[in-house]
Design a protein around this motif. Structure first.
Motif, PDB file in Angstrom:
ATOM      1  N   ARG A   1       1.913   7.712  -0.763  1.00 50.17           N
ATOM      2  CA  ARG A   1       0.399   7.500  -0.664  1.00 50.17           C
ATOM      3  C   ARG A   1      -0.121   6.958  -2.064  1.00 50.17           C
ATOM      4  NH1 ARG A   1      -0.001  12.139   2.459  1.00 50.17           N
ATOM      5  NH2 ARG A   1      -0.210  13.284   0.812  1.00 50.17           N
ATOM      6  N   ASP A   2       0.415   7.663  -3.353  1.00 49.72           N
ATOM      7  CA  ASP A   2      -0.055   7.182  -4.458  1.00 49.72           C
ATOM      8  C   ASP A   2       0.277   5.721  -4.784  1.00 49.72           C
ATOM      9  OD1 ASP A   2      -1.164   9.695  -4.754  1.00 49.72           O
ATOM     10  OD2 ASP A   2       0.596  10.519  -5.964  1.00 49.72           O
ATOM     11  N   ARG A   3       1.457   5.485  -4.335  1.00 43.98           N
ATOM     12  CA  ARG A   3       2.001   4.009  -4.444  1.00 43.98           C
ATOM     13  C   ARG A   3       1.362   3.017  -3.788  1.00 43.98           C
ATOM     14  NH1 ARG A   3       8.040   5.407  -3.486  1.00 43.98           N
ATOM     15  NH2 ARG A   3       8.466   6.780  -5.389  1.00 43.98           N
ATOM     16  N   ASN A   4       0.528   3.103  -2.767  1.00 42.92           N
ATOM     17  CA  ASN A   4      -0.240   2.168  -2.058  1.00 42.92           C
ATOM     18  C   ASN A   4       0.756   1.240  -1.259  1.00 42.92           C
ATOM     19  OD1 ASN A   4      -2.979   2.518  -1.727  1.00 42.92           O
ATOM     20  ND2 ASN A   4      -3.370   1.950  -3.872  1.00 42.92           N
ATOM     21  N   ILE A   5       1.378   1.770  -0.640  1.00 40.01           N
ATOM     22  CA  ILE A   5       2.577   1.132   0.208  1.00 40.01           C
ATOM     23  C   ILE A   5       1.774   0.507   1.169  1.00 40.01           C
ATOM     24  CG2 ILE A   5       4.642   0.990   1.371  1.00 40.01           C
ATOM     25  CD1 ILE A   5       5.695   3.032  -0.837  1.00 40.01           C
ATOM     26  N   THR A   6       1.546  -0.703   1.438  1.00 43.75           N
ATOM     27  CA  THR A   6       1.012  -1.481   2.815  1.00 43.75           C
ATOM     28  C   THR A   6       1.845  -2.509   2.995  1.00 43.75           C
ATOM     29  OG1 THR A   6      -0.411  -2.867   1.373  1.00 43.75           O
ATOM     30  CG2 THR A   6      -1.392  -0.698   1.729  1.00 43.75           C
ATOM     31  N   SER A   7       1.291  -3.034   4.367  1.00 46.54           N
ATOM     32  CA  SER A   7       2.239  -4.190   4.675  1.00 46.54           C
ATOM     33  C   SER A   7       1.764  -5.380   4.655  1.00 46.54           C
ATOM     34  CB  SER A   7       2.254  -4.201   6.280  1.00 46.54           C
ATOM     35  OG  SER A   7       1.049  -4.341   7.188  1.00 46.54           O
ATOM     36  N   PHE A   8       0.412  -5.467   3.593  1.00 49.54           N
ATOM     37  CA  PHE A   8      -0.113  -6.643   3.065  1.00 49.54           C
ATOM     38  C   PHE A   8      -0.188  -6.581   1.706  1.00 49.54           C
ATOM     39  CE2 PHE A   8      -3.508  -3.683   3.885  1.00 49.54           C
ATOM     40  CZ  PHE A   8      -4.522  -4.002   2.976  1.00 49.54           C
ATOM     41  N   GLY A   9      -0.361  -7.452   0.787  1.00 49.53           N
ATOM     42  CA  GLY A   9      -0.505  -7.360  -0.670  1.00 49.53           C
ATOM     43  C   GLY A   9      -1.987  -7.648  -0.863  1.00 49.53           C
ATOM     44  N   PHE A  10      -2.327  -7.019  -2.228  1.00 48.10           N
ATOM     45  CA  PHE A  10      -3.678  -7.053  -2.686  1.00 48.10           C
ATOM     46  C   PHE A  10      -3.661  -7.155  -4.216  1.00 48.10           C
ATOM     47  CE2 PHE A  10      -2.801  -2.988  -1.307  1.00 48.10           C
ATOM     48  CZ  PHE A  10      -3.307  -2.119  -2.436  1.00 48.10           C
TER      49      PHE A  10
ATOM     50  N   LYS B   1     -11.762  -6.496   4.560  1.00 44.03           N
ATOM     51  CA  LYS B   1     -12.934  -5.969   3.956  1.00 44.03           C
ATOM     52  C   LYS B   1     -12.689  -5.277   2.620  1.00 44.03           C
ATOM     53  CE  LYS B   1     -16.189  -6.186   7.515  1.00 44.03           C
ATOM     54  NZ  LYS B   1     -17.258  -7.364   7.117  1.00 44.03           N
ATOM     55  N   VAL B   2     -13.248  -5.910   1.431  1.00 46.40           N
ATOM     56  CA  VAL B   2     -13.186  -5.239   0.165  1.00 46.40           C
ATOM     57  C   VAL B   2     -14.442  -4.425  -0.565  1.00 46.40           C
ATOM     58  CG1 VAL B   2     -12.272  -5.797  -2.044  1.00 46.40           C
ATOM     59  CG2 VAL B   2     -11.489  -7.223  -0.218  1.00 46.40           C
ATOM     60  N   THR B   3     -14.215  -3.235  -0.766  1.00 44.53           N
ATOM     61  CA  THR B   3     -15.263  -2.454  -1.125  1.00 44.53           C
ATOM     62  C   THR B   3     -14.976  -1.717  -2.572  1.00 44.53           C
ATOM     63  OG1 THR B   3     -14.596  -0.530   0.183  1.00 44.53           O
ATOM     64  CG2 THR B   3     -16.090  -1.832   1.341  1.00 44.53           C
ATOM     65  N   SER B   4     -16.213  -1.519  -2.938  1.00 49.84           N
ATOM     66  CA  SER B   4     -15.928  -0.607  -4.422  1.00 49.84           C
ATOM     67  C   SER B   4     -17.456  -0.284  -4.585  1.00 49.84           C
ATOM     68  CB  SER B   4     -15.671  -1.701  -5.416  1.00 49.84           C
ATOM     69  OG  SER B   4     -15.308  -0.885  -6.737  1.00 49.84           O
ATOM     70  N   GLY B   5     -17.645   0.731  -5.568  1.00 49.59           N
ATOM     71  CA  GLY B   5     -18.909   1.178  -5.964  1.00 49.59           C
ATOM     72  C   GLY B   5     -19.325   0.391  -7.025  1.00 49.59           C
ATOM     73  N   VAL B   6     -18.489  -0.725  -7.504  1.00 44.55           N
ATOM     74  CA  VAL B   6     -19.097  -1.441  -8.655  1.00 44.55           C
ATOM     75  C   VAL B   6     -19.771  -2.988  -8.080  1.00 44.55           C
ATOM     76  CG1 VAL B   6     -16.922  -2.340  -9.438  1.00 44.55           C
ATOM     77  CG2 VAL B   6     -18.843  -1.832 -11.064  1.00 44.55           C
ATOM     78  N   PHE B   7     -19.414  -3.180  -7.054  1.00 45.99           N
ATOM     79  CA  PHE B   7     -19.928  -4.707  -6.454  1.00 45.99           C
ATOM     80  C   PHE B   7     -20.109  -4.544  -4.764  1.00 45.99           C
ATOM     81  CE2 PHE B   7     -15.239  -5.091  -6.806  1.00 45.99           C
ATOM     82  CZ  PHE B   7     -14.868  -5.326  -5.290  1.00 45.99           C
TER      83      PHE B   7
ATOM     84  N   TYR C   1     -13.260   2.314 -11.572  1.00 45.89           N
ATOM     85  CA  TYR C   1     -13.645   2.025 -10.138  1.00 45.89           C
ATOM     86  C   TYR C   1     -12.634   1.856  -9.391  1.00 45.89           C
ATOM     87  CZ  TYR C   1     -18.525   2.167 -12.131  1.00 45.89           C
ATOM     88  OH  TYR C   1     -19.650   2.582 -12.692  1.00 45.89           O
ATOM     89  N   GLU C   2     -12.460   2.444  -8.279  1.00 45.09           N
ATOM     90  CA  GLU C   2     -11.381   2.159  -7.087  1.00 45.09           C
ATOM     91  C   GLU C   2     -12.092   0.900  -6.113  1.00 45.09           C
ATOM     92  OE1 GLU C   2     -10.657   4.519  -3.019  1.00 45.09           O
ATOM     93  OE2 GLU C   2      -9.481   5.249  -4.451  1.00 45.09           O
ATOM     94  N   VAL C   3     -11.020  -0.127  -6.098  1.00 48.95           N
ATOM     95  CA  VAL C   3     -11.274  -1.317  -5.195  1.00 48.95           C
ATOM     96  C   VAL C   3     -10.605  -0.901  -3.837  1.00 48.95           C
ATOM     97  CG1 VAL C   3     -11.522  -3.687  -5.129  1.00 48.95           C
ATOM     98  CG2 VAL C   3     -12.024  -2.667  -7.198  1.00 48.95           C
ATOM     99  N   ARG C   4     -11.121  -0.915  -2.749  1.00 51.16           N
ATOM    100  CA  ARG C   4     -10.567  -0.703  -1.504  1.00 51.16           C
ATOM    101  C   ARG C   4     -10.097  -1.764  -0.594  1.00 51.16           C
ATOM    102  NH1 ARG C   4      -8.098   3.287   0.768  1.00 51.16           N
ATOM    103  NH2 ARG C   4      -8.694   4.887  -0.803  1.00 51.16           N
ATOM    104  N   PHE C   5      -9.182  -2.212  -0.224  1.00 46.80           N
ATOM    105  CA  PHE C   5      -8.786  -3.470   0.856  1.00 46.80           C
ATOM    106  C   PHE C   5      -8.723  -2.827   2.088  1.00 46.80           C
ATOM    107  CE2 PHE C   5      -8.234  -5.130  -3.438  1.00 46.80           C
ATOM    108  CZ  PHE C   5      -8.272  -6.372  -3.485  1.00 46.80           C
ATOM    109  N   GLN C   6      -9.392  -3.047   3.042  1.00 45.83           N
ATOM    110  CA  GLN C   6      -9.183  -2.672   4.583  1.00 45.83           C
ATOM    111  C   GLN C   6      -8.655  -3.832   5.319  1.00 45.83           C
ATOM    112  OE1 GLN C   6      -9.752   0.422   5.618  1.00 45.83           O
ATOM    113  NE2 GLN C   6      -8.799  -0.147   7.453  1.00 45.83           N
TER     114      GLN C   6
ATOM    115  N   SER D   1      -5.404   0.459   4.808  1.00 43.42           N
ATOM    116  CA  SER D   1      -5.761   0.256   3.636  1.00 43.42           C
ATOM    117  C   SER D   1      -5.052   0.485   2.419  1.00 43.42           C
ATOM    118  CB  SER D   1      -7.102   0.821   3.579  1.00 43.42           C
ATOM    119  OG  SER D   1      -6.980   2.308   3.505  1.00 43.42           O
ATOM    120  N   GLY D   2      -5.538  -0.149   1.340  1.00 38.65           N
ATOM    121  CA  GLY D   2      -4.802   0.083   0.049  1.00 38.65           C
ATOM    122  C   GLY D   2      -6.100   0.049  -0.974  1.00 38.65           C
ATOM    123  N   HIS D   3      -5.616   0.488  -2.139  1.00 43.00           N
ATOM    124  CA  HIS D   3      -6.586   0.729  -3.264  1.00 43.00           C
ATOM    125  C   HIS D   3      -5.970   0.264  -4.626  1.00 43.00           C
ATOM    126  CE1 HIS D   3      -5.647   4.533  -4.754  1.00 43.00           C
ATOM    127  NE2 HIS D   3      -5.414   4.873  -3.472  1.00 43.00           N
ATOM    128  N   THR D   4      -6.934  -0.251  -5.389  1.00 48.01           N
ATOM    129  CA  THR D   4      -6.252  -0.328  -6.927  1.00 48.01           C
ATOM    130  C   THR D   4      -7.549  -0.033  -7.771  1.00 48.01           C
ATOM    131  OG1 THR D   4      -5.244  -1.971  -8.236  1.00 48.01           O
ATOM    132  CG2 THR D   4      -6.939  -2.963  -6.938  1.00 48.01           C
TER     133      THR D   4
END
Length: 177
Positions: free
Chosen positions: A34-43, A68-74, A100-105, A110-113
């Protein structure tokens, strides 16, 4: 005879401890995934450090639906199916030095960076990020343990040592020892 009883109790205790270790290791692997953000897509977010008011490029690859890309800063950004990038403007009131966390759905996945807000403004080329150190976690495999798991392990060990002692005393009594 005393040495045999002590050795058998120690062996039984170590066996109980060894049998409980794989469960703790397996749980640690799941948390690391979970911490490594392993997803089937890249972001990706580029740049990863930007001043308030700047623009970031949001990239995604391998997503078969819209992202969908969400964050508290944009504001929320949608990367439509067939596209791989979009841009977002960072809020002017973003706190310098904040992360800030940026979440890709993408579909149900979903994954985040992280996106770090640098000091200064985009028109100032000398802005430098505030260094926050390394995200190292709690270290080792101790990060996944809680008091319930530790208590259960201690109870198992105490029970096995107690049973070994009981049976060794009972057996000694049967032989007149």
């Amino acid at each position: 005879m005393h040495a045999i009883r002590v050795a058998s109790a120690a062996l039984l205790g170590m066996t109980a401890l060894t049998l409980t270790a794989p469960v703790a290791v397996a749980k640690g692997d799941e948390e690391r995934d979970r911490d490594r953000n392993i997803t089937s897509f890249g972001f990706n977010v580029s740049p990863t450090t930007i001043a308030a008011g700047g623009r970031v490029t949001l990239s995604v690859n391998g997503c078969a639906s819209e992202t969908k890309v969400t964050s508290g800063v944009f504001d929320t950004v949608t990367i439509h199916k067939g596209q791989s990038t979009a841009a977002a403007a960072v809020d002017w009131d973003a706190k310098p030095g904040a992360v800030y966390e940026v979440r890709f759905q993408c579909g149900h996945e979903s994954g985040h960076t992280d996106l770090t807000i640098a000091t200064g403004r985009p028109d100032n080329p000398t802005h430098l990020p505030v260094h926050r150190g390394v995200k190292a976690g709690v270290g080792g495999t101790a990060g996944g343990f809680d008091l319930g798991e530790i208590g259960l392990g201690a109870a198992l060990i105490a029970g096995s040592v107690g049973a070994a002692y009981y049976w060794s005393r009972r057996r000694a009594g049967e032989h007149g020892g």
